[in-house]
Write a protein that holds these residues in place. Structure first.
Motif, PDB file in Angstrom:
ATOM      1  N   ALA A  32     -40.882 -79.908  15.577  1.00 52.84           N
ATOM      2  CA  ALA A  32     -42.287 -80.146  15.924  1.00 52.84           C
ATOM      3  C   ALA A  32     -42.955 -78.864  16.394  1.00 52.84           C
ATOM      4  N   GLN A  33     -42.165 -77.969  16.970  1.00 62.88           N
ATOM      5  CA  GLN A  33     -42.763 -76.714  17.437  1.00 62.88           C
ATOM      6  C   GLN A  33     -43.235 -75.866  16.261  1.00 62.88           C
ATOM      7  N   VAL A  34     -42.391 -75.756  15.233  1.00 60.11           N
ATOM      8  CA  VAL A  34     -42.786 -74.932  14.087  1.00 60.11           C
ATOM      9  C   VAL A  34     -43.952 -75.600  13.349  1.00 60.11           C
TER      10      VAL A  34
ATOM     11  N   LYS B 269     -31.160 -74.484  21.828  1.00 60.83           N
ATOM     12  CA  LYS B 269     -32.164 -74.969  22.791  1.00 60.83           C
ATOM     13  C   LYS B 269     -32.148 -74.042  24.008  1.00 60.83           C
TER      14      LYS B 269
ATOM     15  N   ALA C 213     -36.084 -79.689  10.877  1.00 60.90           N
ATOM     16  CA  ALA C 213     -37.085 -80.563  11.509  1.00 60.90           C
ATOM     17  C   ALA C 213     -37.443 -79.948  12.855  1.00 60.90           C
TER      18      ALA C 213
ATOM     19  N   ILE D 106     -33.797 -85.526  20.039  1.00 66.02           N
ATOM     20  CA  ILE D 106     -33.247 -84.168  20.064  1.00 66.02           C
ATOM     21  C   ILE D 106     -33.080 -83.637  21.488  1.00 66.02           C
ATOM     22  N   ASP D 107     -33.938 -84.038  22.420  1.00 66.98           N
ATOM     23  CA  ASP D 107     -33.816 -83.535  23.793  1.00 66.98           C
ATOM     24  C   ASP D 107     -32.891 -84.393  24.650  1.00 66.98           C
TER      25      ASP D 107
ATOM     26  N   ARG E 188     -43.687 -70.844  20.766  1.00 68.84           N
ATOM     27  CA  ARG E 188     -43.833 -71.097  19.322  1.00 68.84           C
ATOM     28  C   ARG E 188     -45.252 -71.558  18.997  1.00 68.84           C
TER      29      ARG E 188
HETATM   30  C1  S3P Z   1     -40.964 -79.888  21.267  1.00 72.53           C
HETATM   31  C2  S3P Z   1     -40.203 -79.942  20.138  1.00 72.53           C
HETATM   32  C3  S3P Z   1     -38.741 -79.927  20.125  1.00 72.53           C
HETATM   33  C4  S3P Z   1     -38.164 -80.262  21.498  1.00 72.53           C
HETATM   34  C5  S3P Z   1     -38.847 -79.511  22.596  1.00 72.53           C
HETATM   35  C6  S3P Z   1     -40.341 -79.837  22.615  1.00 72.53           C
HETATM   36  C7  S3P Z   1     -42.430 -79.895  21.161  1.00 72.53           C
HETATM   37  O1  S3P Z   1     -38.288 -78.638  19.770  1.00 72.53           O
HETATM   38  O2  S3P Z   1     -36.785 -79.988  21.536  1.00 72.53           O
HETATM   39  O3  S3P Z   1     -38.297 -79.837  23.853  1.00 72.53           O
HETATM   40  O4  S3P Z   1     -43.108 -80.086  22.197  1.00 72.53           O
HETATM   41  O5  S3P Z   1     -42.931 -79.706  20.052  1.00 72.53           O
HETATM   42  P1  S3P Z   1     -38.034 -78.201  18.221  1.00 72.53           P
HETATM   43  O6  S3P Z   1     -39.346 -78.112  17.559  1.00 72.53           O
HETATM   44  O7  S3P Z   1     -37.344 -76.880  18.328  1.00 72.53           O
HETATM   45  O8  S3P Z   1     -37.141 -79.268  17.661  1.00 72.53           O
END
Ligand code: S3P
Length: 445
Positions: A174-176, A348, A172, A320-321, A104
């Protein structure tokens, strides 16, 4: 079903967990360190880099795009940045392996390059939703195609001219958020991302460390396109998510007393800590300090009698993890635990609600799946048996923790992906007093 492939673990319940451990470097921070150092001007040093398959895939992708990355010692990297416009086309598809973060975030970065790229991954990653990055990046002017349903491989056309957007994330993530901020580095004007709930902010803070200001207001982050990054030193804290398995294990096994050293305690990551404390956990933070701009602490955890709770829905992104590990704590706590608002767990590395529900039920736990969570009724003693991790690293390690509360030994199939985030898990677990042995999945033991 993943049984039959790779390796399995046999885990036996045993004595207390004791001693002092250091879990490996943070996965999220390690990915971002490689990405930002690669597009910075000058030479950056990364200390505490996670030598996991996921972060090695990110490093390999940047090497394939012409970045010189030296590994002078384990967990050390020297990255010779090529500048914002210095990457070159890879000769083949970039393989992100199991790493959603790699795919991503790279999609945002590569959408702005002059050359074409293809991003692919393993069987798990090729089933994960990418529309969430394709859509906003397309709004910025990127040209990205996936397979039907917005699945990888992603084909990204080079030469697109990106324009900053103001984007409200529907989920929500963080990756996007990070994908859009990275694309925003190359866009005309400002790119603003607003999240429904705040998520881990490593991209924002690391961009600032590389000299690119990120304006933050409430749940929004904004970058201006065209600002160069300048090399820096990154110190990676120990990964709170990897520490999380030991927080649950030591809370559950009577007599345990463990110290986990130098763990990152960014508040957007430590929801499990708050949840375990709400459940009656005996966890304290010692020697709080700042390492490379991130808060860290030594975390002391002692065995405690846990009781069930309803996990506050606004805490979900902060842990979330950690839901696979929390499910184990809840399955062994007194009374009922309710998890809601966590539908993201279904997309996930595996469907984590489904995999953990099946695994824990096979071990004798009492729980119900819901669309966006679970209701778990705790039991003192689970029984043991054979379970499958769904090839998911976090489910594998969580089921190993569940085994510590079983009357019989537990066999966990398909554990090889533990190397994506926690390559030395068995060694560290053994040093803490856990009886764990690896066997081929084909063995009948
Ligand atoms: C992450 C964001 C989270 C997390 C993933 C790592 C990151 O994912 O679950 O293990 O490093 O930005 P999402 O953005 O899909 O919530």
């Amino acid at each position: 079903m993943s049984a039959g492939a790779g390796n399995a673990w046999i885990v036996r319940a045993g004595g207390p967990l004791r001693g002092c451990l250091r879990v490996p470097g943070d996965k999220s921070v390690s990915h971002r360190a490689v990405m930002l150092a690669s597009i910075a001007e000058g030479t950056s040093r990364v200390h505490g880099f996670l030598e996991g398959a996921d972060t090695l895939a990110t490093a390999a992708a940047f090497r394939a795009m012409g970045v010189r990355i030296e590994a002078p010692a384990p967990s050390e990297r020297i990255i010779h940045g090529v500048g914002l416009h210095g990457l070159s086309a890879a000769s083949q598809a970039l393989d992100c392996g199991n790493a959603g973060t790699a795919m991503r975030l790279l999609s945002g970065l590569l959408a702005a390059q002059r050359f074409d790229s293809v991003l692919t991954g393993d069987d798990s990653l090729r089933k994960r939703p990418m529309r969430r990055v394709i859509e906003p990046l397309t709004q910025m002017g990127a040209r990205i195609d996936g397979e039907p349903g917005g699945l990888p491989p992603l084909r990204i056309q080079g030469g697109a001219v990106l324009t900053g957007i103001d984007y409200a994330l529907p989920v929500a993530s963080a990756q996007v958020k990070s994908a859009l901020l990275l694309a925003g580095l190359y866009a005309r004007g400002d790119t603003t991302v607003t999240e429904p709930h705040p998520t881990r902010d490593y991209t924002e803070s690391m961009l600032a460390a590389f000299g690119v200001p990120v304006q933050r207001h409430g749940n929004s982050a904004r970058v201006r396109g065209g600002m160069p990054l300048s090399a820096t030193r990154i110190d990676v804290p120990a990964d709170f998510s990897s520490a999380g398995f030991f927080l649950v294990a030591a809370s559950l096994v009577p007599g345990s007393d463990l110290l986990l050293e130098a763990v990152g305690i960014n508040p957007r990551r430590t929801g499990l800590l708050d949840t375990l404390i709400d459940m009656g956990g005996d966890i304290t933070l010692e020697n709080r300090r700042v390492l490379g701009g991130e808060p860290v602490a030594d975390i002391r955890v002692r065995a405690a009698r846990l009781h069930g709770i309803s996990v506050p829905v606004e805490r979900v992104p902060d842990m979330i993890d950690e839901f696979p590990a929390l499910f184990v704590a809840a399955a062994c706590a007194e009374g009922e635990t309710r998890v809601t608002g966590a539908a993201e767990l279904r997309v996930k590395e595996s469907d984590r609600i489904g995999v953990m529900a099946a695994g824990l039920r096979a071990l004798g736990a009492d729980l119900e799946e819901t669309a966006d969570g679970a209701i778990l009724r705790g039991r003192k003693q689970l029984v043991g048996g054979r379970v499958d991790s769904g090839t998911d690293h976090r489910c594998a390690m969580s089921l190993a923790v569940a085994a510590l509360c079983c009357s019989e030994s537990v066999r966990i199939d398909a554990v090889d992906n533990v190397a994506t985030s926690f390559p030395d898990f068995e060694k560290i677990a053994i040093s803490a007093g856990i009886e764990i042995e690896m066997i081929p999945c084909t063995a009948t033991k």
